[in-house]
Scaffold this active site. Structure first.
Site, PDB file in Angstrom:
ATOM      1  CB  CYS B 106       4.993   6.025  -2.466  1.00 16.02           C
ATOM      2  SG  CYS B 106       3.612   6.636  -3.024  1.00 16.02           S
ATOM      3  CG  HIS B 399       0.571   4.545   1.034  1.00 16.36           C
ATOM      4  ND1 HIS B 399       1.950   4.680   1.655  1.00 16.36           N
ATOM      5  CD2 HIS B 399       0.737   4.611  -0.127  1.00 16.36           C
ATOM      6  CE1 HIS B 399       2.706   4.938   0.617  1.00 16.36           C
ATOM      7  NE2 HIS B 399       1.995   5.170  -0.656  1.00 16.36           N
ATOM      8  CB  CYS B 429       5.932   0.048  -5.325  1.00 14.46           C
ATOM      9  SG  CYS B 429       4.553  -0.056  -4.412  1.00 14.46           S
TER      10      CYS B 429
END
Lengths: 319, 443
Positions: B106, B399, B429
């Protein structure tokens, strides 16, 4: 040297095939079920352990088998032997000791209680190993009789050498003690100790989860050869009085070590099995630092949500 | 130049060349779409190309040779070995524009953008585009490990007998395909299950998480309402807004949702579909350049990309929570730049889960954590929560893993430029116990 002086070492040409050992164990079990036959009838077993050790030299890991093992455990393909894989190499020789005619306990149905292993140094995948195995410390357990099966693995040729069966013990690279319980079997005159009180199991914070499919035992057996029927299928396990088939204890140990054992160098580890892992299963896994067990030590636990005792717990510590 | 930080970072200089500013010129993304919805038919390459097309159109980059384009995707098909280059070839950019793939879960977008900024600072590049894309709808489906090994052995076989031997290893169960999941390979726990452990360990309440989720939706909706995203988003496949946005959601509605993660915690389970990010499809791109490049091309300069730092934690052995790496990376970044946690006008903390943001903030406020885990003399302290994710974040926008970095950098750069001064902190994160954090400064 760990082999006591009065133990006679029998050098075998090769490890006895496990299938033959299980067949012998089954014959022994069948014979003992008939009154008047057999030497170790259930409930009347246990005189003395035979004072012998079995030794096989030139034991080598098979690369393809090693790779399959490493895949099964979620480990990396490395050119060194995982500790449980070494156990697998030694296991047929240890089994040979347990199925000998004069071994006082019935092999089939024995319960695997614990292992303590000294993995003294990194063992190369191509090292020629000498395995010596014997049984010792026959003693009463609150549920029967327990015995330690010791396997010592030496590499007479050193890390990159090539050697025969001679001179075992001089360079022990791996030493494992497996403790087994023969439930309901008592040596004559033996007094079972009290069942120790067990503290309530307080599940640790999980750090992982294993999903074990129903064929986990067959996969493990196909790689390390331990075809004990209690691990293979529901049917074969029920034939031996189990509710269902269960994962090999050493499968759990191998999975645990894949994420906790040091990548290089020696280490000691131990595991205690407290409840059978019936297959298929979802095992909650927890790792935590265990400073009290030495610098860099880790403790691990496998458990089921809400269970009153864990499946297993153990420690790993660098040497 | 506007960048006059109290104590400027000490850059090593090996020659006469000094380090120059890397400027965020602008960004573009396509609206983020909930998985298996509007973008179900679009591939990573399609979506990244769309994001780049919009960027090219916005800044007049047709026929321009950009120094480098770096982006990536977390869930990538093996055919996408050159995903970003292929996307660039599908745009109006000069085909002489080099491009490469980056992958850091990510944090892919942040790593791509940060590394490009460094190259601009060093004078290796004058212009660059960084970003990312992800689709969970058009996810690569792989054959099972068993079938894969059979097929590989079969292809290596030289004789009929060897081929038969290979095929004999096939088992019917091998027919089940493998779809990628969000499970951590080394632990077998999904990201949500990992975060549930951290959320519980920090005692983050359900109410606090739902409040953060609500703020995310309200802030994103307000940003749309004031046309904040007009020059940051290009419509794609009939979608003009992130369709995970629930402008009218309430604490009551969020409170009715059942926990989906950490259910083994029983009544202590707090993480729901409302305070966790949904699987999303989308892409983003950010245009970076040197000050000279921007001036020469008459392009805006929104913010300086000041510095960035990666972190990683040991979650495998239970020593830290999976998504807590940014908590460790931020103090190092602050130290290097002579700043405190309170020296920021905006905080962009990626909302993988509301619990992630709140656990990170709780850790920074915790004396014991800051002393013993971070090795600091005292707690980093609280932040002004009114400066957190002021234009919404992942809980509302969604996301699409690798695309989130580009969304955040472009959003923060514009917020800073609007304000005209100050700096912002980014914290993202990532799977594998990693994270990337960064500092931007207004221009």
């Amino acid at each position: 040297m760990s082999v006591v002086e009065d133990r006679r070492t029998i050098v075998l040409d090769q490890a006895p095939p496990l299938a033959r050992s299980y067949a012998a164990a089954a014959r022994k079990a069948a014979a003992s079920a008939v009154p008047g036959l057999g030497r170790s009838a259930r409930g009347a077993g246990g005189q003395e352990l035979p004072p012998v050790a079995h030794r096989v030299g030139g034991v080598r890991a098979e690369r393809s088998r090693l790779a399959r093992y490493q895949r099964l455990m979620g480990d990396t393909l490395r050119d060194s032997l995982p500790s449980v894989f070494v156990h697998g190499l030694a296991f047929p020789i240890a089994m040979g000791v347990l199925v000998a005619d004069d071994f006082p306990l019935p092999l089939l149905g024995m319960v695997h209680l614990a292992n303590r292993v000294e993995h003294r140094r990194t063992i190369g995948a191509d090292e020629a190993l000498t395995v010596t195995a014997w049984a010792e410390n026959l003693r009463p357990h609150f549920a029967g009789t327990q015995v330690d099966v010791v396997a010592e693995v030496s590499a007479p040729g050193g890390a990159d050498g090539d050697a025969s069966a001679a001179g075992a013990g001089s360079d022990v690279v791996w030493r494992g003690v497996s403790t087994y319980l023969a439930r309901g079997v008592d040596a004559p005159g033996a007094v079972r100790p009290q069942r120790p009180s067990r503290p309530d199991f307080d599940a640790p914070m999980r750090t992982g989860q294993w999903r074990l499919p129903a064929d986990t035992g067959r996969e493990y057996a196909s790689i390390l050869g331990d075809w004990n029927p209690i691990h293979l299928s529901s049917l074969s396990a029920r034939a031996l009085g189990m509710k269902r088939h269960i994962a090999h204890g050493m499968y759990s140990a191998g999975r645990a070590l894949a994420s906790t054992a040091p990548v290089a160098g020696g280490y000691t580890w131990s595991i205690e099995f407290e409840a059978p892992v019936f297959l298929p299963a979802t095992v909650q896994f927890a790792v935590a630092d265990a400073a009290e067990a030495g610098p860099g030590a880790l403790q691990f636990t496998g458990f089921k949500r809400g269970a009153s005792r864990p499946y297993f717990s153990g420690t790993v510590a660098p040497r | 130049m506007a960048s006059s930080a109290p104590s400027a970072p000490q850059h090593p200089t090996t020659g006469a060349r000094t380090v120059r500013d890397a400027v965020v010129i602008g960004g573009n993304r396509i609206p983020f779409a909930r998985a298996n919805g509007k973008y179900a038919d679009a591939s990573n390459q399609d979506m990244l190309t769309a994001a780049l097309d919009g960027l090219v159109a916005r800044f007049g980059l047709q026929g321009e040779r950009i120094g480098a384009v770096a982006a990536g995707a977390v869930l990538k098909h093996s055919r996408d070995f050159n995903l970003v280059r292929e996307a660039v070839l599908g745009t109006a950019l000069d085909p002489a524009t080099p491009a490469y793939d980056v992958q850091m879960a990510c944090a892919t977008g942040m790593e791509a953008i940060g590394s490009l900024a460094n190259k601009i600072k060093l004078g290796q590049l004058d212009s660059a585009i960084g970003g990312g894309v992800d689709t969970t709808s058009d996810a690569p489906i792989a054959v099972s490990e068993g079938l894969r090994r059979v097929l590989l052995e079969f292809s290596r076989a030289r004789s009929g007998k060897q081929r038969l031997a290979a095929l004999s290893k096939f088992r019917p169960k091998d027919l089940a395909p493998n779809a990628p999941g969000t499970g951590e390979p080394r632990t077998g726990l999904s990201m949500g299950e990992h975060q549930a452990l951290t959320t519980a360990a920090w005692g983050i309440t359900r109410e606090a998480q739902d409040e953060l989720a609500l703020a995310s939706h309200q802030n994103l909706a307000a940003a749309y309402d004031r046309h904040f995203f007009d020059d940051l988003i290009t419509e794609y496949r009939g979608l003009s807004r992130d369709n995970n946005l629930r402008a009218d959601t309430t604490l009551e509605k969020l409170g009715t949702l059942k926990p989906v993660f950490g259910k083994d915690l029983g009544s202590k389970a707090t993480m729901t579909a409302g305070n966790s990010t949904p699987l999303t499809d989308g892409a983003s791109a950010v245009l970076l350049g040197s000050e000279e490049y921007a001036r020469q091309h008459d392009l805006p300069m929104l913010a300086n990309f000041v510095d960035f730092e990666a972190g990683a934690v040991d979650f495998v052995h239970g020593r830290e929570g999976l998504l807590m790496a940014p908590a460790y990376a931020v103090p190092r970044l602050l130290e290097r730049n002579g700043l405190t946690l309170q020296d920021f006008d905006f905080y962009e903390i990626h909302e993988a889960f509301a619990g992630t943001v709140l656990s990170t903030l709780a850790a920074w406020e915790d004396e014991d954590f800051c002393r013993n885990k971070l090795g600091l003399d005292a707690a980093l302290g609280p932040i002004d929560r009114s400066r957190l994710n002021v234009a919404g974040s992942s809980l509302a926008a969604g996301h699409p893993f690798a695309a989130t970095g580009g969304r955040i950098v472009a959003t923060l750069a514009k917020l800073l430029h609007e304000k005209g001064s100050g700096r912002g902190l980014i914290s993202v994160c990532a799977a594998g116990g990693q994270g990337v954090v960064a500092i931007l400064e207004a221009r």
